[in-house]
Design a protein around this motif. Sequence first.
Motif, PDB file in Angstrom:
ATOM      1  N   GLY A 273       0.835  -1.194   0.000  1.00 15.84           N
ATOM      2  CA  GLY A 273       0.000   0.000   0.000  1.00 15.84           C
ATOM      3  C   GLY A 273       0.864   1.236   0.000  1.00 15.84           C
ATOM      4  N   ASN A 274       0.661   2.127   0.977  1.00 20.17           N
ATOM      5  CA  ASN A 274       1.443   3.355   1.082  1.00 20.17           C
ATOM      6  C   ASN A 274       2.649   3.221   1.997  1.00 20.17           C
ATOM      7  N   ARG A 275       2.855   2.034   2.567  1.00 15.78           N
ATOM      8  CA  ARG A 275       3.964   1.838   3.502  1.00 15.78           C
ATOM      9  C   ARG A 275       5.187   1.311   2.766  1.00 15.78           C
ATOM     10  N   GLU A 276       6.327   1.918   3.047  1.00 15.75           N
ATOM     11  CA  GLU A 276       7.585   1.501   2.422  1.00 15.75           C
ATOM     12  C   GLU A 276       8.470   0.814   3.448  1.00 15.75           C
ATOM     13  N   PHE A 277       9.081  -0.298   3.018  1.00 16.07           N
ATOM     14  CA  PHE A 277       9.996  -1.067   3.863  1.00 16.07           C
ATOM     15  C   PHE A 277      11.353  -1.095   3.171  1.00 16.07           C
ATOM     16  N   ILE A 278      12.391  -0.683   3.865  1.00 17.07           N
ATOM     17  CA  ILE A 278      13.742  -0.717   3.306  1.00 17.07           C
ATOM     18  C   ILE A 278      14.319  -2.108   3.518  1.00 17.07           C
ATOM     19  N   ASP A 279      14.808  -2.696   2.450  1.00 15.63           N
ATOM     20  CA  ASP A 279      15.314  -4.069   2.494  1.00 15.63           C
ATOM     21  C   ASP A 279      16.764  -4.074   2.979  1.00 15.63           C
ATOM     22  N   ASP A 280      16.936  -3.836   4.272  1.00 21.45           N
ATOM     23  CA  ASP A 280      18.272  -3.868   4.859  1.00 21.45           C
ATOM     24  C   ASP A 280      18.270  -4.768   6.091  1.00 21.45           C
ATOM     25  N   GLU A 281      19.327  -4.674   6.883  1.00 19.44           N
ATOM     26  CA  GLU A 281      19.471  -5.579   8.030  1.00 19.44           C
ATOM     27  C   GLU A 281      18.415  -5.344   9.107  1.00 19.44           C
ATOM     28  N   ASN A 282      17.715  -4.234   9.042  1.00 19.30           N
ATOM     29  CA  ASN A 282      16.691  -3.937  10.048  1.00 19.30           C
ATOM     30  C   ASN A 282      15.309  -4.472   9.671  1.00 19.30           C
ATOM     31  N   LEU A 283      15.151  -4.995   8.479  1.00 21.13           N
ATOM     32  CA  LEU A 283      13.852  -5.482   8.047  1.00 21.13           C
ATOM     33  C   LEU A 283      13.520  -6.801   8.745  1.00 21.13           C
ATOM     34  N   ASP A 284      12.372  -6.842   9.409  1.00 19.37           N
ATOM     35  CA  ASP A 284      11.856  -8.077  10.006  1.00 19.37           C
ATOM     36  C   ASP A 284      11.105  -8.814   8.900  1.00 19.37           C
ATOM     37  N   ILE A 285      11.787  -9.767   8.276  1.00 21.63           N
ATOM     38  CA  ILE A 285      11.234 -10.399   7.077  1.00 21.63           C
ATOM     39  C   ILE A 285       9.980 -11.201   7.387  1.00 21.63           C
ATOM     40  N   GLU A 286       9.974 -11.910   8.500  1.00 24.87           N
ATOM     41  CA  GLU A 286       8.788 -12.708   8.835  1.00 24.87           C
ATOM     42  C   GLU A 286       7.571 -11.807   9.046  1.00 24.87           C
ATOM     43  N   ASN A 287       7.769 -10.715   9.753  1.00 26.59           N
ATOM     44  CA  ASN A 287       6.676  -9.778   9.981  1.00 26.59           C
ATOM     45  C   ASN A 287       6.219  -9.151   8.666  1.00 26.59           C
TER      46      ASN A 287
END
Length: 280
Positions: free
Chosen positions: A35-49
């Motif tokens: 949607g309108n939320r952006e997630f940066i694909d770095d070491e801080n990304l909680d992939i499961e969540n």
Amino acid sequence: MKYAIVTDSSCDLKSLPSSHNNTIYLQAPLSLRIGNREFIDDENLDIENFMNEMQESTEATGSAAPSPQSWIDAFEQADIIFAITISSKLSGSWQSLISAKDMYLEDHPDKKIFAIDSKMAGSGLAILALKLAEYIDENLSYEEICTRITEYHKHIGLLFVLESIENLVKNGRVNKIIGNIIGKLGIKLLAGASKEGTIDIVHKCRGRNNIYDRLIKSMLNDGYNGGKVVISHCFNNESADYVAEQLRQQFPTVNIKIIPTGGLCSYYAEKHGILVSYEK
């Protein structure tokens, strides 16, 4: 001289083994969107969540290439840089890298930057990065490393097994008609990276382990004979271990590295997907 290997975050390798302590390893992150939320694909990304949120959401999702500035930030940290992107047929990451390289070298002509369009994703970039680290450890010249990795690249294969291709279809990476048929029939898909860097469908199967046996058979048909293998998986240790064990039965001394998928490959491979890169 400081050396750096820089990949975009489509590479599932998040750090080099400690034995390669002469080389900086960095990633230029892609971004993921729900949607309108952006997630940066770095070491801080909680992939499961992130994966859970994506599955529960009815909003549109997508991904975007790293900015040129993220590549430039990495270039600042070394004198000699080897940079690898996901296939240019699948993302704008390659164009972002080339723009960043051209801009940076204008102001820093003493730096050396070798750019590689992997024509793959995930573990395909990982196996290239690991080989580059070996070449750097051998104290080869920049020119020799460029020559060797270019030749090595020609002998790398990538196959992947997907239980769902919904996101690949949504983002135009796989034909929509084929995707709808596969989704309705609950078929597992064996696909591979073509020489041009596009996605080729190799086989469709309903059997639980049959598709992984077929993957190994396809590797052998493609010239695999016991070389290095990198397996990345999206919450699917069981299948990754199964592939590894089958390969070890045929090639007892095979060097196999198993790693989890990062954000981008988790997004496209979806849960239980695995990617297998190999030397042929």
